[in-house]
Design a protein around this motif. Structure first.
Motif, PDB file in Angstrom:
ATOM      1  N   ASP A  52       0.823  -1.216   0.000  1.00 54.17           N
ATOM      2  CA  ASP A  52       0.000   0.000   0.000  1.00 54.17           C
ATOM      3  C   ASP A  52       0.857   1.265   0.000  1.00 54.17           C
ATOM      4  O   ASP A  52       0.527   2.245  -0.669  1.00 54.17           O
ATOM      5  N   VAL A  93      -3.693  -7.060  -5.418  1.00 49.87           N
ATOM      6  CA  VAL A  93      -3.724  -5.747  -4.778  1.00 49.87           C
ATOM      7  C   VAL A  93      -3.114  -4.684  -5.696  1.00 49.87           C
ATOM      8  O   VAL A  93      -3.634  -3.570  -5.810  1.00 49.87           O
ATOM      9  N   HIS A  97      -4.481  -1.068  -7.310  1.00 47.24           N
ATOM     10  CA  HIS A  97      -3.769   0.203  -7.170  1.00 47.24           C
ATOM     11  C   HIS A  97      -3.414   0.833  -8.516  1.00 47.24           C
ATOM     12  O   HIS A  97      -3.364   2.058  -8.645  1.00 47.24           O
ATOM     13  N   ARG A 208      -8.237  -9.362   1.762  1.00 46.39           N
ATOM     14  CA  ARG A 208      -7.950  -8.087   1.095  1.00 46.39           C
ATOM     15  C   ARG A 208      -7.920  -8.257  -0.427  1.00 46.39           C
ATOM     16  O   ARG A 208      -8.485  -7.444  -1.170  1.00 46.39           O
ATOM     17  N   ASP A 212     -10.377  -6.510  -3.216  1.00 47.66           N
ATOM     18  CA  ASP A 212      -9.864  -5.684  -4.309  1.00 47.66           C
ATOM     19  C   ASP A 212     -10.327  -6.199  -5.665  1.00 47.66           C
ATOM     20  O   ASP A 212     -10.689  -5.421  -6.550  1.00 47.66           O
TER      21      ASP A 212
END
Length: 223
Positions: A52, A93, A97, A208, A212
């Motif tokens: 992140d 993930v 992003h 997670r 996503d």
């Protein structure tokens, strides 16, 4: 940020480490080795925060630079012939992003009832339940708690049916669910990992990635 992602993937893979050495310049390789040493000693619960924190820097790369980064990352993941759970989490993930480069487009939902996705929900919830326990009965308990929230009749599948490939295929279809149904499904996933009041790193990372992929982001929470 690029080197951190490479180090996360190559941490336990000699083949990936060899690929990194081929892909980087002498200066980058020296910096990479320093980063890799730190990551090797880091607590696993820091892996998602690292992704992140590095993502904003990745978004500053040009389209060409991001393309090269993506190609290198994929080659590292594939270097040992197996995509493990954390590699799948990292790629999933990063797709969220950096969606413009990694190919995530706007989800086109279909108006099928929640029950029509039974097989796919079974695979995802089963995989998530197995992440939380090595004991079949405890995993079964987690699965049943999640299913009760869904209100549909689905059965738990065995571990052999919960490969990364099958999980990806199932989640790709679940992306077609109406947003409200995706929300209900994510709530059931959360119950699956929190029913025992203890969320492990493996559970949190997997949850997670599921969030996503389904475009229902979930904050990191570990006990």
């Amino acid at each position: 940020a690029r080197l951190v992602m490479f180090a996360l993937v190559a941490a336990n893979s000699p083949q990936a480490q060899q690929e990194v050495a081929k892909a980087l310049s002498v200066e980058e390789l020296a910096e990479y080795k320093s980063i890799a040493s730190c990551i090797a000693d880091a607590d696993p619960l820091t892996r998602l925060p690292m992704i992140d924190l590095g993502a904003p820097a990745l978004r500053t790369l040009s389209k060409e630079q991001l393309s090269v980064f993506h190609q290198t990352l994929v080659s590292l993941v594939k270097s040992d012939g197996v995509v493990d759970r954390f590699e799948w989490v990292l790629i999933s993930v990063l797709q969220k992003h950096t969606s413009n480069m990694f190919g995530n487009s706007k989800i086109k939902t279909k108006r099928h009832p929640l029950s029509s996705y039974g097989a796919e929900m079974s695979i995802v919830l089963s995989a998530l339940a197995y992440c939380g326990s090595n004991h079949p009965e405890e995993a079964k308990r987690a699965f049943l708690v999640a299913v009760e929230k869904l209100g549909v009749n689905i059965q738990m599948v065995g571990t052999t049916s919960c490969t990364m490939k099958r999980l990806n295929i199932a989640l790709k279809k679940l992306r077609l669910m109406k947003f409200i149904d995706r929300g209900v499904f994510i709530e059931s996933c959360e119950l699956c990992v929190t029913h025992d009041d203890c969320v492990t790193v493996v559970e949190a990372e997997t949850l997670r990635a599921i969030g996503d992929i389904l475009d229902c982001p979930i904050p990191l929470f570990i006990q």
